[in-house]
Design a protein around this motif. Structure first.
Motif, PDB file in Angstrom:
ATOM      1  N   ARG A  26       0.846  -1.219   0.000  1.00  0.00           N
ATOM      2  CA  ARG A  26       0.000   0.000   0.000  1.00  0.00           C
ATOM      3  C   ARG A  26       0.871   1.256   0.000  1.00  0.00           C
ATOM      4  N   GLU A  27       1.975   1.197   0.771  1.00  0.00           N
ATOM      5  CA  GLU A  27       2.895   2.332   0.806  1.00  0.00           C
ATOM      6  C   GLU A  27       3.578   2.541  -0.546  1.00  0.00           C
ATOM      7  N   ALA A  28       3.909   1.438  -1.210  1.00  0.00           N
ATOM      8  CA  ALA A  28       4.531   1.537  -2.546  1.00  0.00           C
ATOM      9  C   ALA A  28       3.583   2.286  -3.478  1.00  0.00           C
ATOM     10  N   VAL A  79      13.780 -17.326  -8.874  1.00  0.00           N
ATOM     11  CA  VAL A  79      13.430 -15.934  -8.596  1.00  0.00           C
ATOM     12  C   VAL A  79      12.235 -15.538  -9.469  1.00  0.00           C
ATOM     13  N   ALA A  80      11.388 -14.639  -8.964  1.00  0.00           N
ATOM     14  CA  ALA A  80      10.307 -14.072  -9.790  1.00  0.00           C
ATOM     15  C   ALA A  80      10.427 -12.547  -9.783  1.00  0.00           C
ATOM     16  N   LEU A  81      10.129 -11.975 -10.941  1.00  0.00           N
ATOM     17  CA  LEU A  81      10.109 -10.513 -11.063  1.00  0.00           C
ATOM     18  C   LEU A  81       8.649 -10.093 -11.283  1.00  0.00           C
ATOM     19  N   HIS A  82       8.082  -9.403 -10.297  1.00  0.00           N
ATOM     20  CA  HIS A  82       6.694  -8.925 -10.394  1.00  0.00           C
ATOM     21  C   HIS A  82       6.680  -7.459 -10.792  1.00  0.00           C
ATOM     22  N   SER A  83       5.677  -7.097 -11.583  1.00  0.00           N
ATOM     23  CA  SER A  83       5.554  -5.715 -12.046  1.00  0.00           C
ATOM     24  C   SER A  83       4.114  -5.247 -11.896  1.00  0.00           C
ATOM     25  N   GLY A  84       3.935  -3.978 -11.597  1.00  0.00           N
ATOM     26  CA  GLY A  84       2.598  -3.388 -11.552  1.00  0.00           C
ATOM     27  C   GLY A  84       2.710  -1.895 -11.816  1.00  0.00           C
ATOM     28  N   TRP A  85       1.585  -1.285 -12.203  1.00  0.00           N
ATOM     29  CA  TRP A  85       1.594   0.142 -12.519  1.00  0.00           C
ATOM     30  C   TRP A  85       0.567   0.877 -11.668  1.00  0.00           C
ATOM     31  N   GLY A 106      -3.809  -1.924  -5.183  1.00  0.00           N
ATOM     32  CA  GLY A 106      -4.271  -0.879  -6.107  1.00  0.00           C
ATOM     33  C   GLY A 106      -3.589  -0.877  -7.458  1.00  0.00           C
ATOM     34  N   PHE A 107      -2.579  -1.734  -7.633  1.00  0.00           N
ATOM     35  CA  PHE A 107      -1.819  -1.696  -8.887  1.00  0.00           C
ATOM     36  C   PHE A 107      -2.592  -2.333 -10.052  1.00  0.00           C
ATOM     37  N   ALA A 108      -2.315  -1.828 -11.250  1.00  0.00           N
ATOM     38  CA  ALA A 108      -2.954  -2.337 -12.474  1.00  0.00           C
ATOM     39  C   ALA A 108      -1.893  -3.011 -13.343  1.00  0.00           C
ATOM     40  N   LYS A 116       4.054   8.127  -8.394  1.00  0.00           N
ATOM     41  CA  LYS A 116       3.267   9.050  -9.222  1.00  0.00           C
ATOM     42  C   LYS A 116       2.283   8.239 -10.062  1.00  0.00           C
ATOM     43  N   PRO A 117       1.150   8.803 -10.462  1.00  0.00           N
ATOM     44  CA  PRO A 117       0.326   8.118 -11.458  1.00  0.00           C
ATOM     45  C   PRO A 117       1.191   7.862 -12.699  1.00  0.00           C
ATOM     46  N   GLY A 118       1.137   6.639 -13.212  1.00  0.00           N
ATOM     47  CA  GLY A 118       2.025   6.256 -14.323  1.00  0.00           C
ATOM     48  C   GLY A 118       3.315   5.629 -13.819  1.00  0.00           C
ATOM     49  N   GLY A 119       3.484   5.604 -12.494  1.00  0.00           N
ATOM     50  CA  GLY A 119       4.713   5.059 -11.922  1.00  0.00           C
ATOM     51  C   GLY A 119       4.688   3.537 -11.866  1.00  0.00           C
ATOM     52  N   ARG A 120       5.869   2.960 -11.800  1.00  0.00           N
ATOM     53  CA  ARG A 120       5.986   1.501 -11.888  1.00  0.00           C
ATOM     54  C   ARG A 120       6.530   0.878 -10.599  1.00  0.00           C
ATOM     55  N   PHE A 121       5.936  -0.233 -10.234  1.00  0.00           N
ATOM     56  CA  PHE A 121       6.377  -1.048  -9.092  1.00  0.00           C
ATOM     57  C   PHE A 121       7.061  -2.295  -9.632  1.00  0.00           C
ATOM     58  N   LEU A 122       8.262  -2.590  -9.144  1.00  0.00           N
ATOM     59  CA  LEU A 122       8.949  -3.827  -9.533  1.00  0.00           C
ATOM     60  C   LEU A 122       9.486  -4.527  -8.293  1.00  0.00           C
TER      61      LEU A 122
END
Ligand SMILES: C[S@@+](CC[C@H](N)C(=O)[O-])C[C@H]1O[C@@H](n2cnc3c(N)ncnc32)[C@H](O)[C@@H]1O
Length: 253
Positions: free
Chosen positions: A156-158, A245-251, A231-233, A163-169
């Motif tokens: 949730r903190e991530a 290993v796994a690499l997860h991504s979300g926007w 909340g990530f899309a 920013k909107p349009g920002g990426r989580f990895l």
């Protein structure tokens, strides 16, 4: 409150949730000085390949366009330095970690690599980040999230600080799904890594914890659901090295 709310796993031991962070902090306090060497020995250098895969996916701008990265549980700064090497002059990274010993090693590296103008180190907890909302273009966390007691809070903190349009990895040890490799991996994890940890850092228990905590981490699909719940899309993931290993991504859209 059910049992899972009150307890968590520390390796294969159940400990009160409130105690897990203290135990994790002891682990990284004891290994900080030799952490980078141990990474190479434990993974046979593969951690470099996995981290480079994360940086390739992050793909920071190579020009002077401003780009701000928050690398949480960033320890000695490996992800931030790798990103800085490929990025242009607009790149800035903040490494946030709960452990001052890991950060101290990172600060020394930044000075040695002449990156201290680009990479800064901040003490903080992934569950309660001291950064404003919507401040970063990207959030990375490598081999860190399984150490955080309340993973949902960290996710949730991530979301909040991007920013909107920002990426989580997120790069994390995962579940080996190749027949044969799973047996070798088990043998290596439980029979080789703890004694190797003792030989190099004087501390086998810390490395036993690291190995056991990997087995407790949610499977990749379940973790992807947790990322969506935060909340990530457009959440996706890819297995690296047969699922070690796994690499997860979300926007944040
Ligand atoms: C295995 S190290 C990974 C370091 C670095 N990301 C890398 O890949 O080399 C895990 C890091 O997570 C940090 N950590 C554990 N719990 C944390 C928390 N709640 N908030 C921030 N960092 C945490 C530890 O201090 C440690 O530096």
């Amino acid at each position: 409150m059910d049992r899972e709310d009150r307890t968590t796993h520390f390796g294969f031991r159940d400990v009160p949730l409130a105690d897990k962070q203290t135990l994790v902090n002891d682990v990284f306090h004891s290994v900080a000085q030799r952490y980078d060497l141990m990474n190479d020995l434990m993974s046979g250098g593969l951690h470099r390949v996995w981290k480079n895969a994360m940086i390739t996916t992050l793909n920071p701008p190579r020009n002077n366009a401003p780009f701000s990265l928050l690398d949480v549980a960033g320890g000695t700064g490996d992800i931030a330095f790798r990103a800085a090497k490929t990025a242009g002059s607009g790149f800035q990274a903040t490494v946030c970690d709960i452990n001052p010993d890991m950060l101290a090693v990172g600060r020394e590296r930044a000075i040695k690599q002449h990156r201290d103008h680009q990479v800064s180190f901040v003490e903080g907890n992934a569950e309660t980040l001291a950064f404003t909302d919507r401040g970063f273009d990207a959030y990375t966390i490598a081999f860190g999230i399984r150490n955080v007691p309340r993973i949902d809070a960290a996710l949730r903190e991530a979301f909040r600080v991007l920013k909107p349009g920002g990426r989580f990895l997120c790069l994390e040890f995962s579940t080996v799904d190749v027949p044969g490799l799973d047996k070798i991996y088990d043998l290596f994890s439980f029979k080789v890594i703890p004694p190797l940890g003792r030989a190099v850092t004087g501390d086998a228990d810390s490395y036993r914890y690291l190995v056991e905590s990997i087995r407790k981490f949610p499977k990749p699909d379940a973790f992807a659901d947790m990322i969506r719940d935060a909340g990530f899309a457009r959440v996706s993931w890819q297995a690296l090295s047969g699922g070690i290993v796994a690499l997860h991504s979300g926007w944040r859209l």
